[in-house]
Design a protein around this motif. Structure first.
Motif, short mmCIF file in Angstrom:
data_model
loop_
_atom_site.label_atom_id
_atom_site.label_comp_id
_atom_site.label_asym_id
_atom_site.label_seq_id
_atom_site.Cartn_x
_atom_site.Cartn_y
_atom_site.Cartn_z
N GLY A 41 0.81 -1.22 0.00
CA GLY A 41 0.00 0.00 0.00
C GLY A 41 0.84 1.27 0.00
N LEU A 42 0.14 2.39 -0.25
CA LEU A 42 0.81 3.69 -0.37
C LEU A 42 1.48 4.10 0.95
N GLY A 43 0.80 3.84 2.06
CA GLY A 43 1.37 4.20 3.37
C GLY A 43 2.67 3.45 3.59
N ILE A 62 4.63 13.05 -3.88
CA ILE A 62 3.98 13.31 -5.18
C ILE A 62 3.61 11.98 -5.81
N LEU A 63 2.35 11.81 -6.16
CA LEU A 63 1.93 10.61 -6.89
C LEU A 63 1.94 10.96 -8.38
N PRO A 64 2.89 10.40 -9.13
CA PRO A 64 3.05 10.83 -10.53
C PRO A 64 1.83 10.55 -11.42
N ASP A 65 0.95 9.65 -11.00
CA ASP A 65 -0.29 9.39 -11.76
C ASP A 65 -1.19 10.61 -11.84
N ASP A 66 -1.14 11.42 -10.80
CA ASP A 66 -1.94 12.65 -10.79
C ASP A 66 -1.11 13.74 -11.45
N VAL A 67 -1.46 14.06 -12.68
CA VAL A 67 -0.74 15.12 -13.39
C VAL A 67 -1.59 16.38 -13.31
N GLN A 109 -5.68 22.09 -13.46
CA GLN A 109 -6.50 20.99 -13.95
C GLN A 109 -5.79 19.67 -13.70
N ARG A 110 -6.48 18.76 -13.03
CA ARG A 110 -5.86 17.50 -12.68
C ARG A 110 -6.29 16.40 -13.67
N PHE A 111 -5.33 15.61 -14.09
CA PHE A 111 -5.62 14.46 -14.96
C PHE A 111 -5.28 13.19 -14.21
N ALA A 168 -12.05 15.50 -2.41
CA ALA A 168 -11.16 14.34 -2.49
C ALA A 168 -9.70 14.74 -2.38
N VAL A 169 -8.92 13.82 -1.85
CA VAL A 169 -7.46 14.01 -1.77
C VAL A 169 -6.86 13.70 -3.15
N ILE A 170 -6.02 14.60 -3.62
CA ILE A 170 -5.29 14.38 -4.87
C ILE A 170 -3.82 14.19 -4.51
N ALA A 218 -13.57 6.51 -4.88
CA ALA A 218 -12.29 6.10 -5.48
C ALA A 218 -11.11 6.84 -4.83
N TYR A 219 -11.41 7.69 -3.84
CA TYR A 219 -10.38 8.59 -3.30
C TYR A 219 -10.31 8.53 -1.78
N GLY A 220 -9.30 9.23 -1.25
CA GLY A 220 -9.34 9.63 0.15
C GLY A 220 -10.27 10.84 0.21
N VAL A 221 -11.15 10.90 1.20
CA VAL A 221 -12.15 11.98 1.23
C VAL A 221 -12.05 12.74 2.56
N LEU A 233 -1.85 5.67 3.47
CA LEU A 233 -1.26 6.95 3.87
C LEU A 233 -2.33 7.83 4.51
N THR A 234 -3.54 7.77 3.94
CA THR A 234 -4.65 8.57 4.46
C THR A 234 -4.85 8.32 5.96
N ASP A 235 -4.80 7.05 6.37
CA ASP A 235 -5.02 6.72 7.79
C ASP A 235 -3.92 7.31 8.67
N VAL A 290 -11.22 9.78 5.22
CA VAL A 290 -11.56 8.37 5.01
C VAL A 290 -11.03 7.92 3.66
N GLU A 291 -10.35 6.79 3.65
CA GLU A 291 -9.84 6.25 2.38
C GLU A 291 -10.93 5.41 1.72
N LYS A 292 -11.24 5.73 0.49
CA LYS A 292 -12.19 4.99 -0.33
C LYS A 292 -13.47 4.61 0.44
N PRO A 293 -14.20 5.65 0.89
CA PRO A 293 -15.43 5.37 1.65
C PRO A 293 -16.52 4.79 0.75
#
Ligand code: G1P
Length: 297
Positions: free
Chosen positions: A111-113, A131-136, A254-256, A204-206, A171-174, A232-234, A191-194
């Motif tokens: 996991g990310l954490g 930085i999560l490179p998936d989020d551009v 703008q997030r992709f 949502a967390v980006i 689909a996100y941390g909220v 990581l959210t927790d 909350v992660e993926k509620p």
């Protein structure tokens, strides 16, 4: 005065299964938006925010990433000989200072954490970015730079935040917002993926974070959360109600979601349209495609 944030962690250990078969041999982070690998956008954003040390949490099969960040003297020499000065400058711009990059292996996909925790010994007792490179994020002022500026005011822990359609929140941390101050919100829960009915909001967390070392301590004792992973959210949420606190930052930009194919394609089109050398040809083509599909209706 608050100490500058100079270290960033880039979790890049994921298998990238959504992009198979490409990711059989190419790490997802090397896949290109136009002509720059995904990871280059993340590095550029980090540099713009004042990051000096880049910590990659990798896994087996990611050696192409290390090669990408190595200098390429033979290629540089060739370009110099041929007088290709623009290309040479472009290439050199991607060179990293010796000793500025560290690679740590995440041996198991927990996991990310857990990925962030793997880098703990390189962080020691200071605030750091993730930085999560998936989020551009396309932005006039790069997102992490915006956050570093906001963090200078708040301290604590800060996560990038964005409103998403309520049906997508799971689909996100909220964030559960305590006080909404516009671009900055203070947070009373995360909350992660509620489940849809349990999401505290649609904020949502980006994938941009500025975290205090306390989060690494929290990770020392973290148990598996959503999806059976160490989240990581927790670990960030465990700082809520302490002196550190947690803030969400609504960034301008703008997030992709380049972790999905549709998001990756959208980013490709957006970044290509932003380029002087590609805009005219591509927009003519896009108009043609739209007209064709309208005619077919
Ligand atoms: C990760 C985080 C999640 C965050 C998301 C942003 O999830 O765990 O809190 O909202 O990134 O992209 P992932 O997309 O890796 O499942």
């Amino acid at each position: 005065m608050r100490k500058k944030v100079t270290k960033a962690i880039f979790p890049v250990a994921g298998l990238g299964t959504r992009f198979l078969p490409a990711t059989k041999s190419v790490p997802k982070e090397i896949m290109t938006l136009v002509d720059r690998p995904l990871i280059q956008y993340a590095i550029d954003e980090a540099r713009a925010a004042g990051i000096k040390e880049f910590i990659f949490v990798t896994s087996r099969g990611k050696s192409a990433l290390e090669d990408y960040f190595d200098h390429s003297p033979i290629l540089e020499q060739e370009l110099r000989k041929k007088g290709k000065t623009e290309l040479l400058a472009l290439l050199k711009d991607t060179n990293m200072d010796s000793g500025a990059i560290a690679y740590i292996r995440q041996h198991r996909a927990l996991g990310l954490g857990h990925a962030v925790w793997c880098a703990r010994r390189l962080i020691a007792d200071e605030a750091f970015a993730v930085i999560l490179p998936d989020d551009v994020i396309a932005a006039e002022t790069p997102c992490l730079k915006q956050m570093v500026e906001a963090y200078a005011e708040t301290g604590g822990n800060m996560v990038a935040a964005m409103e998403v359609p309520p049906e997508k929140a799971s689909a996100y941390g909220v964030l559960d917002v305590q006080e909404d101050m516009g671009s900055i919100v203070s947070v009373k829960g995360m909350v992660e993926k509620p489940k849809r009915e349990e999401a505290p909001s649609n904020l949502a967390v980006i994938g941009r974070y500025i975290l205090g070392p306390s989060v690494l301590n929290n990770l020392n004792k973290m148990r598996a959360g959503a999806g059976g992973e160490i989240q990581l959210t927790d670990a960030i949420a465990a700082d809520i109600g302490t002196a550190n606190g947690v803030y969400g930052y609504r960034f301008r930009g703008q997030r992709f979601d380049c972790g999905s194919k549709a998001g990756f394609l959208q980013a490709t089109v957006a970044f290509a349209l932003a380029r002087d050398d590609l805009r005219d040809d591509l927009s003519a083509y896009l108009r043609e495609v739209v007209n064709m599909s309208k005619a077919a209706e």
